[in-house]
Design a protein around this motif. Structure first.
Motif, PDB file in Angstrom:
ATOM      1  N   ASP A   3     -25.092 -42.791 -42.804  1.00  2.89           N
ATOM      2  CA  ASP A   3     -26.154 -43.793 -42.833  1.00  2.89           C
ATOM      3  C   ASP A   3     -27.096 -43.532 -44.006  1.00  2.89           C
ATOM      4  OD1 ASP A   3     -28.442 -42.009 -41.895  1.00  2.89           O
ATOM      5  OD2 ASP A   3     -27.070 -41.828 -40.194  1.00  2.89           O
ATOM      6  N   VAL A   4     -27.860 -44.567 -44.371  1.00  4.90           N
ATOM      7  CA  VAL A   4     -28.719 -44.513 -45.546  1.00  4.90           C
ATOM      8  C   VAL A   4     -29.793 -43.434 -45.406  1.00  4.90           C
ATOM      9  CG1 VAL A   4     -30.352 -45.818 -46.964  1.00  4.90           C
ATOM     10  CG2 VAL A   4     -28.324 -46.946 -46.041  1.00  4.90           C
ATOM     11  N   GLU A   5     -30.363 -43.295 -44.213  1.00  8.15           N
ATOM     12  CA  GLU A   5     -31.410 -42.293 -43.996  1.00  8.15           C
ATOM     13  C   GLU A   5     -30.881 -40.885 -44.252  1.00  8.15           C
ATOM     14  OE1 GLU A   5     -30.663 -44.702 -41.897  1.00  8.15           O
ATOM     15  OE2 GLU A   5     -32.443 -45.974 -42.059  1.00  8.15           O
ATOM     16  N   TYR A   6     -29.664 -40.626 -43.851  1.00 12.70           N
ATOM     17  CA  TYR A   6     -29.044 -39.319 -44.077  1.00 12.70           C
ATOM     18  C   TYR A   6     -28.913 -39.047 -45.567  1.00 12.70           C
ATOM     19  CZ  TYR A   6     -25.303 -35.815 -44.395  1.00 12.70           C
ATOM     20  OH  TYR A   6     -24.549 -34.716 -44.716  1.00 12.70           O
ATOM     21  N   LEU A   7     -28.451 -40.037 -46.310  1.00 17.19           N
ATOM     22  CA  LEU A   7     -28.262 -39.879 -47.750  1.00 17.19           C
ATOM     23  C   LEU A   7     -29.596 -39.679 -48.456  1.00 17.19           C
ATOM     24  CD1 LEU A   7     -25.556 -42.638 -48.406  1.00 17.19           C
ATOM     25  CD2 LEU A   7     -25.208 -40.200 -48.017  1.00 17.19           C
ATOM     26  N   GLN A   8     -30.630 -40.433 -48.029  1.00 11.97           N
ATOM     27  CA  GLN A   8     -31.949 -40.299 -48.647  1.00 11.97           C
ATOM     28  C   GLN A   8     -32.550 -38.926 -48.375  1.00 11.97           C
ATOM     29  OE1 GLN A   8     -34.034 -43.673 -46.958  1.00 11.97           O
ATOM     30  NE2 GLN A   8     -33.520 -44.995 -48.704  1.00 11.97           N
ATOM     31  N   SER A   9     -32.342 -38.398 -47.183  1.00  8.55           N
ATOM     32  CA  SER A   9     -32.919 -37.097 -46.819  1.00  8.55           C
ATOM     33  C   SER A   9     -32.324 -35.953 -47.627  1.00  8.55           C
ATOM     34  CB  SER A   9     -32.709 -36.834 -45.319  1.00  8.55           C
ATOM     35  OG  SER A   9     -31.329 -36.634 -45.028  1.00  8.55           O
ATOM     36  N   LEU A  10     -31.116 -36.164 -48.165  1.00 10.09           N
ATOM     37  CA  LEU A  10     -30.447 -35.115 -48.912  1.00 10.09           C
ATOM     38  C   LEU A  10     -30.590 -35.258 -50.423  1.00 10.09           C
ATOM     39  CD1 LEU A  10     -27.040 -34.650 -47.011  1.00 10.09           C
ATOM     40  CD2 LEU A  10     -28.982 -33.083 -47.060  1.00 10.09           C
ATOM     41  N   PHE A  11     -31.351 -36.259 -50.870  1.00  8.64           N
ATOM     42  CA  PHE A  11     -31.384 -36.555 -52.309  1.00  8.64           C
ATOM     43  C   PHE A  11     -31.823 -35.360 -53.150  1.00  8.64           C
ATOM     44  CE2 PHE A  11     -33.722 -37.904 -56.101  1.00  8.64           C
ATOM     45  CZ  PHE A  11     -32.697 -38.542 -56.781  1.00  8.64           C
ATOM     46  N   LEU A  12     -32.970 -34.771 -52.835  1.00  9.74           N
ATOM     47  CA  LEU A  12     -33.487 -33.658 -53.639  1.00  9.74           C
ATOM     48  C   LEU A  12     -32.569 -32.448 -53.563  1.00  9.74           C
ATOM     49  CD1 LEU A  12     -35.672 -32.519 -55.445  1.00  9.74           C
ATOM     50  CD2 LEU A  12     -36.953 -31.829 -53.391  1.00  9.74           C
ATOM     51  N   PHE A  13     -32.101 -32.125 -52.355  1.00  8.25           N
ATOM     52  CA  PHE A  13     -31.174 -30.999 -52.201  1.00  8.25           C
ATOM     53  C   PHE A  13     -29.897 -31.252 -52.994  1.00  8.25           C
ATOM     54  CE2 PHE A  13     -27.347 -29.441 -50.035  1.00  8.25           C
ATOM     55  CZ  PHE A  13     -27.557 -28.067 -50.141  1.00  8.25           C
ATOM     56  N   CYS A  14     -29.378 -32.463 -52.898  1.00  2.59           N
ATOM     57  CA  CYS A  14     -28.142 -32.817 -53.601  1.00  2.59           C
ATOM     58  C   CYS A  14     -28.313 -32.652 -55.107  1.00  2.59           C
ATOM     59  CB  CYS A  14     -27.750 -34.253 -53.278  1.00  2.59           C
ATOM     60  SG  CYS A  14     -26.239 -34.806 -54.101  1.00  2.59           S
ATOM     61  N   LEU A  15     -29.438 -33.111 -55.626  1.00  3.93           N
ATOM     62  CA  LEU A  15     -29.704 -33.018 -57.063  1.00  3.93           C
ATOM     63  C   LEU A  15     -29.763 -31.560 -57.514  1.00  3.93           C
ATOM     64  CD1 LEU A  15     -30.453 -34.448 -59.720  1.00  3.93           C
ATOM     65  CD2 LEU A  15     -32.853 -34.308 -59.001  1.00  3.93           C
ATOM     66  N   LEU A  16     -30.540 -30.738 -56.797  1.00  4.56           N
ATOM     67  CA  LEU A  16     -30.707 -29.331 -57.174  1.00  4.56           C
ATOM     68  C   LEU A  16     -29.400 -28.554 -57.025  1.00  4.56           C
ATOM     69  CD1 LEU A  16     -34.193 -28.590 -55.568  1.00  4.56           C
ATOM     70  CD2 LEU A  16     -33.671 -28.845 -58.000  1.00  4.56           C
ATOM     71  N   PHE A  17     -28.731 -28.747 -55.905  1.00  5.65           N
ATOM     72  CA  PHE A  17     -27.469 -28.039 -55.669  1.00  5.65           C
ATOM     73  C   PHE A  17     -26.443 -28.395 -56.733  1.00  5.65           C
ATOM     74  CE2 PHE A  17     -23.132 -28.077 -54.088  1.00  5.65           C
ATOM     75  CZ  PHE A  17     -22.985 -26.772 -53.626  1.00  5.65           C
ATOM     76  N   SER A  18     -26.285 -29.674 -56.991  1.00  5.57           N
ATOM     77  CA  SER A  18     -25.259 -30.131 -57.932  1.00  5.57           C
ATOM     78  C   SER A  18     -25.486 -29.576 -59.329  1.00  5.57           C
ATOM     79  CB  SER A  18     -25.224 -31.664 -57.978  1.00  5.57           C
ATOM     80  OG  SER A  18     -24.923 -32.186 -56.695  1.00  5.57           O
ATOM     81  N   LEU A  19     -26.734 -29.584 -59.778  1.00  4.44           N
ATOM     82  CA  LEU A  19     -27.056 -29.082 -61.107  1.00  4.44           C
ATOM     83  C   LEU A  19     -26.889 -27.564 -61.200  1.00  4.44           C
ATOM     84  CD1 LEU A  19     -30.199 -31.234 -62.001  1.00  4.44           C
ATOM     85  CD2 LEU A  19     -27.944 -31.360 -63.045  1.00  4.44           C
ATOM     86  N   ILE A  20     -27.495 -26.844 -60.261  1.00  2.00           N
ATOM     87  CA  ILE A  20     -27.453 -25.376 -60.296  1.00  2.00           C
ATOM     88  C   ILE A  20     -26.022 -24.879 -60.176  1.00  2.00           C
ATOM     89  CG2 ILE A  20     -28.128 -23.255 -59.092  1.00  2.00           C
ATOM     90  CD1 ILE A  20     -30.691 -24.766 -58.228  1.00  2.00           C
ATOM     91  N   ASN A  21     -25.301 -25.398 -59.201  1.00  2.59           N
ATOM     92  CA  ASN A  21     -23.943 -24.937 -58.960  1.00  2.59           C
ATOM     93  C   ASN A  21     -23.027 -25.236 -60.145  1.00  2.59           C
ATOM     94  OD1 ASN A  21     -21.943 -23.810 -56.998  1.00  2.59           O
ATOM     95  ND2 ASN A  21     -21.030 -25.813 -57.252  1.00  2.59           N
ATOM     96  N   ALA A  22     -23.099 -26.459 -60.652  1.00  2.00           N
ATOM     97  CA  ALA A  22     -22.232 -26.838 -61.762  1.00  2.00           C
ATOM     98  C   ALA A  22     -22.524 -26.020 -63.016  1.00  2.00           C
ATOM     99  CB  ALA A  22     -22.386 -28.325 -62.070  1.00  2.00           C
ATOM    100  N   VAL A  23     -23.789 -25.883 -63.354  1.00  7.29           N
ATOM    101  CA  VAL A  23     -24.163 -25.154 -64.576  1.00  7.29           C
ATOM    102  C   VAL A  23     -23.751 -23.688 -64.487  1.00  7.29           C
ATOM    103  CG1 VAL A  23     -26.101 -24.311 -65.951  1.00  7.29           C
ATOM    104  CG2 VAL A  23     -26.041 -26.700 -65.231  1.00  7.29           C
ATOM    105  N   PHE A  24     -24.099 -23.021 -63.388  1.00  9.59           N
ATOM    106  CA  PHE A  24     -23.796 -21.594 -63.268  1.00  9.59           C
ATOM    107  C   PHE A  24     -22.292 -21.336 -63.182  1.00  9.59           C
ATOM    108  CE2 PHE A  24     -28.031 -19.664 -61.606  1.00  9.59           C
ATOM    109  CZ  PHE A  24     -28.663 -20.126 -62.749  1.00  9.59           C
TER     110      PHE A  24
END
Length: 252
Positions: free
Chosen positions: A146-167
Motif C-alpha cells: 500500500d501507498v502508506e507503507y511505501l511512503q513510510s520507507l522513503f527516507l530509509f530506502c534512499l539512505l540504504f540504497s545509496l550507502i549500500n550501493a556505494v560501499f
C-alpha cells in the motif's frame, strides 16, 4: 595457487559470517603461511587477508549494534555503514605496499560492446535492459504494497540504497576488481569478486543458494564496470536493485 587463494577467501567470508571462530583462525593461518612462502602474490594475498580482517571487525561491530535498543531501520543502516571497515583495511594494505589505490573512478566509456559468439551487444543498452528487467521483477512485488507503507520507507530506502550501493561497489567492482585484474587475470578477477560479493550476503541472513544467485549480479556489475572502465554505471544499477529490494520487502 590462485585456486587455493580463492577457496581460502570464500571460506573466510563464510566462516566469519557464520561466526565459526576455529575455521576462521585456520583461514587466517593459511593466508599467513601463503604470505610467507609466496612473495610473487604477496600483495594480493595481503589484500584478501585485509578484506577478511575488515570483515571480521564489521561483524563484531554489528554484533554490538544488535544489543542496542534502536530501531531495526537504524541497525540496518549502521550495518551498511560498517562496510567502511573493509574499505579501510584494503586501503591500508595499498598504503603498506606503497601502491596507488585504483577503483575505476572515471567517466563511463560506452563504446566497448559485449561480444557474444553470434551477437554483439551495445554496453549502454545492455545496462539499460538489465535495469529495466530487474526493475520490472521488483515492481511485481512493489505494486502489492500500500501507498502508506511505501511512503513510510522513503527516507530509509534512499539512505540504504545509496550507502549500500556505494560501499559495496567500491569494495568489489572498485578496489578488489581493479587489483585482481592487474595482478592475476580478468576472468579470475570477475570470478572472485562476483562469488565474494554474493557470499558477503550470508552476513545479513541470506541463504547460501540465494547468496550464490546474487553472485550472478556480481558478474553483470563486473562486466559493466570493465566494459565502461567506470564504476558509476554499476553504482546506478545497484541503487535501482536496492530500491527494489527495500520496497518489495526483502530488506525490512
Amino acid at each position: 595457487m590462485l585456486i587455493i587463494m580463492a577457496v581460502l577467501f570464500f571460506g573466510g567470508i563464510a566462516s566469519i559470517s557464520y561466526q565459526q571462530g576455529i575455521v576462521t583462525a585456520f583461514v587466517f593461518l593459511g593466508f599467513v603461511i601463503l604470505l610467507f612462502f609466496n612473495k610473487e602474490k604477496r600483495f594480493i594475498l595481503s589484500l584478501l587477508l585485509s578484506f577478511l580482517i575488515g570483515f571480521l571487525i564489521f561483524m563484531v561491530s554489528n554484533n554490538f549494534i544488535g544489543t542496542l535498543t534502536i530501531s531495526k531501520e537504524m541497525k540496518i543502516l549502521l550495518n551498511r555503514l560498517f562496510l567502511i571497515f573493509i574499505i579501510i583495511g584494503m586501503v591500508l594494505n595499498y598504503l603498506i605496499f606503497k601502491k596507488k589505490v585504483s577503483w575505476y573512478n572515471e567517466k563511463p566509456d560506452w563504446k566497448n560492446p559485449i561480444v557474444l559468439p553470434f551477437h554483439k551487444i551495445n554496453i549502454f543498452w545492455f545496462w539499460i535492459i538489465g535495469i529495466v528487467v530487474n526493475g520490472t521483477v521488483y515492481l511485481f512485488f512493489i505494486v502489492q504494497k500500500d501507498v502508506e507503507y511505501l511512503q513510510s520507507l522513503f527516507l530509509f530506502c534512499l539512505l540504504f540504497s545509496l550507502i549500500n550501493a556505494v560501499f559495496e561497489e567500491i569494495i568489489w567492482r572498485g578496489i578488489m576488481l581493479s587489483a585482481l585484474k592487474e595482478f592475476t587475470s580478468t576472468g579470475y578477477a570477475i570470478f572472485v569478486t562476483s562469488v565474494g560479493f554474493g557470499l558477503l550476503h550470508l552476513a545479513i541472513g541470506f541463504s547460501i543458494p540465494l547468496s550464490l544467485l546474487i553472485s550472478v549480479a556480481g558478474v553483470v556489475y563486473a562486466i559493466i564496470t570493465l566494459k565502461t572502465k567506470s564504476i558509476y554505471p554499476s553504482f546506478a544499477f545497484h541503487i535501482v536493485i536496492n530500491i527494489g529490494m527495500v520496497y518489495s520487502g526483502f530488506i525490512i
